[in-house]
Each structure stands twice: as structure tokens, then as C-alpha cells.
Design a protein around this motif. Structure first.
Motif, short mmCIF file in Angstrom:
data_model
loop_
_atom_site.label_atom_id
_atom_site.label_comp_id
_atom_site.label_asym_id
_atom_site.label_seq_id
_atom_site.Cartn_x
_atom_site.Cartn_y
_atom_site.Cartn_z
N SER A 80 -2.62 11.74 -3.12
CA SER A 80 -2.60 13.00 -2.36
C SER A 80 -2.69 14.24 -3.23
O SER A 80 -2.88 15.34 -2.72
N SER A 103 -2.73 -1.12 -3.32
CA SER A 103 -3.59 0.02 -3.00
C SER A 103 -2.73 1.28 -3.00
O SER A 103 -1.54 1.25 -2.66
N ASN A 104 -3.35 2.39 -3.35
CA ASN A 104 -2.61 3.64 -3.47
C ASN A 104 -3.44 4.80 -2.92
O ASN A 104 -4.53 5.09 -3.42
N TYR A 105 -2.93 5.43 -1.86
CA TYR A 105 -3.56 6.64 -1.33
C TYR A 105 -3.03 7.83 -2.14
O TYR A 105 -1.83 8.09 -2.15
N SER A 153 -12.32 11.95 -3.15
CA SER A 153 -12.08 12.67 -1.90
C SER A 153 -13.41 13.09 -1.30
O SER A 153 -14.44 13.17 -2.00
N GLY A 180 1.46 5.28 0.35
CA GLY A 180 0.81 6.41 1.02
C GLY A 180 0.06 6.01 2.28
O GLY A 180 -0.74 6.80 2.80
N PHE A 181 0.32 4.81 2.80
CA PHE A 181 -0.43 4.31 3.95
C PHE A 181 0.14 4.89 5.24
O PHE A 181 1.36 4.94 5.43
N ARG A 182 -0.74 5.31 6.13
CA ARG A 182 -0.33 5.79 7.46
C ARG A 182 -0.41 4.63 8.44
O ARG A 182 -1.47 4.08 8.69
N ARG A 210 -9.02 9.96 -4.12
CA ARG A 210 -8.20 9.89 -2.90
C ARG A 210 -7.61 8.50 -2.69
O ARG A 210 -6.57 8.35 -2.06
N PHE A 211 -8.24 7.47 -3.25
CA PHE A 211 -7.80 6.10 -3.01
C PHE A 211 -8.11 5.26 -4.24
O PHE A 211 -9.20 5.34 -4.80
N ILE A 256 0.85 -1.19 0.00
CA ILE A 256 0.00 0.00 0.00
C ILE A 256 0.89 1.24 0.00
O ILE A 256 1.69 1.44 0.92
#
Length: 347
Positions: A222, A218-220, A251, A98-100, A228-229, A96
Motif C-alpha cells: 500500500s 502474497s502481499n498487497y 500499481s 493486506g487482503f480484502r 502494488r502486489f 495473504i
């Protein structure tokens, strides 16, 4: 609870399924009924299948489950059940972008058969046959019970009712429930203050395995005005050999800006935009667009009680993640546990 007691749970999502499961286990002498307006189980964990290949599917709502150490402990029974049955599978987040990561010790899970399988798991555990395509319109008192009426004219009386609808939909109901809520300005104001985000979801079904040439599952995103996803849904679910599918979420600001538009009217705009992002992707065999008017709770009910009893005799309970501290899997478990306990305590 006496043998003639009846409980109605309204909703087809996770909170409703877990509430029904817990009540069916606890109230062995009672009858639990579930009605929902949708065509099938899932709620905001809905999984959609391609009309051209039912093995090709996308999760249009929630994508995976993330459990903090505290929630792993608090809801250990639920997690053990889901993992041991194969409904949830633990995974790392290396695929993934951009994952937090969040709190250290948090575990992440995907649902191999789609997120709706989690909801179906608990409904199956309950042993209850959900009556779908039943949108309730009126909740009124009748001879010491709740008479609940649907849009199609189905009508029945219950000793207790649990509503897991988004709060704005509760406020739209007719009958004595409206009188109760609007007759208490404090309650009414706090319910009106519950707020939700909004977004559109777009699903691409390729109906066969296709190499989309990306190095992520998966790709967030920005830096895009709409999305957004984006996820390669079959890879996100651990299915490398199955038919390829893609899910994209807009978004929240974009969703709110276009909230009054229909999915059909937005389908072409969203499809063209996603194809501009990934111009090398082939044309999908089928496309589905869905609007989440009540996507996630951005402001929950004051105090986050889990569930709320708005009438004691007969009992009427409001539940769902709008009454939980978090708008996610564990928030729904918290609400369901609270709602079921309130019903049990009433009898």
C-alpha cells in the motif's frame, strides 16, 4: 445448424476457451475454429515458465479466483468441473497480507499448475486445436459469410464470428467490421467508452527451492511508488517443495504513466526496485517483464450485456469481460455463456 456451418472464435483467453467449449458441446453438426495472436493459451491468465527450469513458473496475470455466493451458484457447473479435475483448489487467505475479504461466503481458489491451466482445461474440453500466432487484421463480408484474414495471410470464411479481443483492438480491425462500427455513431461511442487499466508484471525465476525469509505467500503493498502486489508464486499455488518464483505487479497509475514504454526498457527499473524492497533476496536465475496494456476493465460496455451482436446476418459478436459487469473470472464466464447462446440462437 447445417453441417457446412462454420464458427470462428478469436482469442486465447478464458472467454474464448469457454465459448469454444460450449459451442463444441452444443453445435455438434457445426465446425468451431479458434485463432489467437499469442504463442499459447492463457490470455490475461498467462503462466510463464523459466527458460532454465520449466517446472519453475509464475502467473503473470490473474493470480487466483474469488467466487461470491451468487457466482458460486450461477456458475456451479464450471466450478464443480474445475475443482473435481484438480484444476482449481480451494484455499483460505491467511497467507495473504493486506487482503480484502469481500462479501461473506466468498470462496477463493488457486490453480496448482498455474492460471493458464484453467484456460487450457476448457480448450481441451472443447476438443479444438487452437491455431496460435494468428493475429487477425481484417473482417469483411463475402458471399453471405465473414472472410477473416490474419497478419500472416491465413484466410477463411465463416458463418459466425465471435471476437473476444479487448475493445481497442476490435476498433483497430480493418474491413467491413470497421464500416459497421463507425457507421453507427451510438455503437462506436459506447465501444470507445470501454476503458482498461494498465500495469507491468515482473517475474523472478530462481529455478530451485530458495527460502526468501518472508511469512506470507502474497502481499498487497500500500505504500510503494511502483509495486502494488508481490507473491511467492510457488507458495501461492501450494507448491512448497518446488522451485521458487516471485511475481510482482505494479500499481495502475505507474502502469498508465509508462504505458508507451516497452517491457525490455522497464525491466531493469522494476528489477532494481523489487530488489530494493527485499534486499536479502538472492539474484534470480531468470527475469521476465510483461506489459499489460489492457489489464482489467475499469469501465465496461454500457449495460454489461455479456456479449454484443453487431451484425445479425452473417452473425458477428463481440465478447469478453469488457461486456460483463465484472472484470474477473466470473465476468468472463458470463460473457462466454452469453456469446455461445447468441450463436446457438442464430441457427
Amino acid at each position: 445448424m447445417s453441417s457446412c456451418s462454420k464458427v470462428l472464435v478469436v482469442g486465447g483467453g478464458l472467454t474464448a476457451a469457454v465459448t469454444a467449449h460450449k459451442l463444441a458441446d452444443t453445435l455438434s453438426q457445426g465446425t468451431v475454429t479458434v485463432w489467437d495472436k499469442a504463442r499459447g493459451a492463457g490470455g490475461r491468465m498467462t503462466t510463464s515458465r523459466s527458460p532454465g527450469n520449466p517446472q519453475c513458473k509464475v502467473d503473470l496475470g490473474a493470480q487466483y479466483v474469488s467466487a461470491s455466493p451468487a457466482n458460486q451458484k450461477l456458475h456451479e457447473v464450471f466450478y464443480q468441473d474445475l475443482v473435481s479435475s484438480g484444476t482449481l483448489v480451494h484455499f483460505d487467505t491467511q497467507g495473504i497480507t493486506g487482503f480484502r475479504q469481500g462479501e461473506p461466503g466468498t470462496k477463493h481458489y488457486y490453480a496448482p499448475d498455474g492460471m493458464a491451466s484453467i484456460v487450457k482445461h476448457f480448450f481441451k474440453r472443447s476438443g479444438i486445436d487452437v491455431e496460435f500466432n494468428q493475429r487477425i487484421t481484417d473482417v469483411s463480408k463475402s458471399d453471405g459469410k465473414w472472410k477473416v484474414t490474419t497478419e500472416k495471410g491465413l484466410e477463411d470464411c465463416f458463418d459466425a464470428v465471435v471476437l473476444t479481443l479487448p475493445v481497442p483492438q476490435v476498433l483497430d480491425l480493418q474491413g467491413d467490421i470497421s464500416t459497421i462500427i463507425r457507421g453507427d455513431s451510438h455503437l462506436h461511442n459506447k465501444l470507445q467508452n470501454v476503458d482498461y487499466s494498465a500495469r507491468f508484471a515482473l517475474g523472478f525465476f530462481y529455478d530451485e527451492p530458495v527460502d526468501l525469509g518472508v511469512n506470507w505467500t502474497s502481499n498487497y503493498v500500500s505504500n510503494h511508488p511502483i509495486f502494488r502486489f508481490v507473491a511467492i508464486d510457488n507458495l501461492k499455488r501450494g507448491d512448497k517443495a518446488g522451485p521458487t518464483s516471485v511475481i510482482a505487479h505494479t500499481s495502475v497509475p505507474f502502469g498508465i504513466k509508462h504505458i508507451e514504454k516497452t517491457p525490455d526498457s522497464m525491466k531493469s527499473t522494476l528489477t532494481n526496485s523489487l530488489q530494493e524492497m527485499y534486499p536479502d533476496w538472492p539474484e534470480p536465475a531468470n527475469v521476465k517483464c510483461l506489459k499489460w496494456k489492457f489489464s482489467q476493465v475499469s469501465k465496461s460496455y454500457e449495460g454489461s450485456p455479456g456479449s454484443l451482436v453487431i451484425n445479425k446476418e452473417p452473425q458477428l459478436i463481440l465478447a469478453g469481460d469488457g461486456f460483463a459487469a465484472t472484470s474477473n473470472f466470473d465476468g468472463c464466464l458470463h460473457s462466454a455463456t452469453s456469446a455461445a447462446a447468441n450463436v446457438v440462437n442464430a441457427f
